[in-house]
Design a protein around this motif. Sequence first.
Motif, mmCIF file in Angstrom:
data_model
loop_
_atom_site.group_PDB
_atom_site.id
_atom_site.type_symbol
_atom_site.label_atom_id
_atom_site.label_comp_id
_atom_site.label_asym_id
_atom_site.label_seq_id
_atom_site.Cartn_x
_atom_site.Cartn_y
_atom_site.Cartn_z
ATOM 1 N N ALA A 2 -28.446 31.907 -16.356
ATOM 2 C CA ALA A 2 -27.806 30.752 -16.985
ATOM 3 C C ALA A 2 -28.474 29.448 -16.562
ATOM 4 N N ASN A 3 -28.820 29.354 -15.270
ATOM 5 C CA ASN A 3 -29.473 28.137 -14.797
ATOM 6 C C ASN A 3 -30.851 27.975 -15.417
ATOM 7 N N ARG A 6 -30.390 26.836 -18.947
ATOM 8 C CA ARG A 6 -30.036 25.415 -19.000
ATOM 9 C C ARG A 6 -31.295 24.556 -18.878
ATOM 10 N N LEU A 39 -23.247 21.930 -16.499
ATOM 11 C CA LEU A 39 -22.227 22.973 -16.617
ATOM 12 C C LEU A 39 -21.868 23.266 -18.073
ATOM 13 N N ARG A 40 -22.030 22.298 -18.935
ATOM 14 C CA ARG A 40 -21.666 22.445 -20.348
ATOM 15 C C ARG A 40 -22.397 23.610 -21.013
ATOM 16 N N PHE A 41 -23.618 23.860 -20.600
ATOM 17 C CA PHE A 41 -24.411 24.896 -21.236
ATOM 18 C C PHE A 41 -24.666 26.086 -20.323
ATOM 19 N N GLY A 42 -23.790 26.307 -19.363
ATOM 20 C CA GLY A 42 -23.863 27.521 -18.577
ATOM 21 C C GLY A 42 -24.467 27.414 -17.192
ATOM 22 N N GLY A 43 -24.907 26.232 -16.766
ATOM 23 C CA GLY A 43 -25.380 26.082 -15.387
ATOM 24 C C GLY A 43 -24.231 26.335 -14.429
ATOM 25 N N SER A 44 -24.528 26.711 -13.208
ATOM 26 C CA SER A 44 -23.465 27.068 -12.275
ATOM 27 C C SER A 44 -23.176 25.961 -11.262
ATOM 28 N N HIS A 125 -28.386 37.091 -24.541
ATOM 29 C CA HIS A 125 -27.633 36.949 -23.294
ATOM 30 C C HIS A 125 -26.371 37.790 -23.377
ATOM 31 N N LEU A 127 -22.325 38.220 -22.755
ATOM 32 C CA LEU A 127 -21.094 37.450 -22.691
ATOM 33 C C LEU A 127 -20.188 38.040 -21.626
ATOM 34 N N LYS A 132 -17.651 33.824 -22.841
ATOM 35 C CA LYS A 132 -18.609 32.747 -22.579
ATOM 36 C C LYS A 132 -19.878 33.304 -22.005
#
Length: 132
Positions: A2-3, A6, A39-44, A125, A127, A132
């Motif tokens: 996810a990072n 992003r 964080l909006r697009f999946g960063g942690s 990816h 889910l 999400k």
Amino acid sequence: VANALRLGTSPIVRALIDFDGGMDMVRDLDDITFSEWFLRFGGSRGSLDRMWDPIAYALGFLDCDHISARCMLTIFMLFAIRTEASVLRMLDGSPQTGLHDPIIKYLEDRNVKIHLSTPVRDIPHDLGPDGK
């Protein structure tokens, strides 16, 4: 993953190909914090705490919860595309050695494959249970 996703879909990557287009994307991000954007697009949150906050502090900024996304992304875009960033003493050596290579190593250590000559058509990816 996810990072990396992003980062890969950020204005920084666009600026490598189209600087003005990347800057246009960044100018629209002055009203949200870097944390909100990330964080909006999946960063942690863990990545913010372990990596991005220390980077922000090292640059003399506030933490990611209190600095605009525009500010952080602008400086990273300049590091990514301008060789003179190291002259500002913000990088020890070239941007390739001080910024790009560590990011590439981080991704490759996690089995991410980087294909520079291949356009992105889809980003597969998984889910989570919450969709999400």
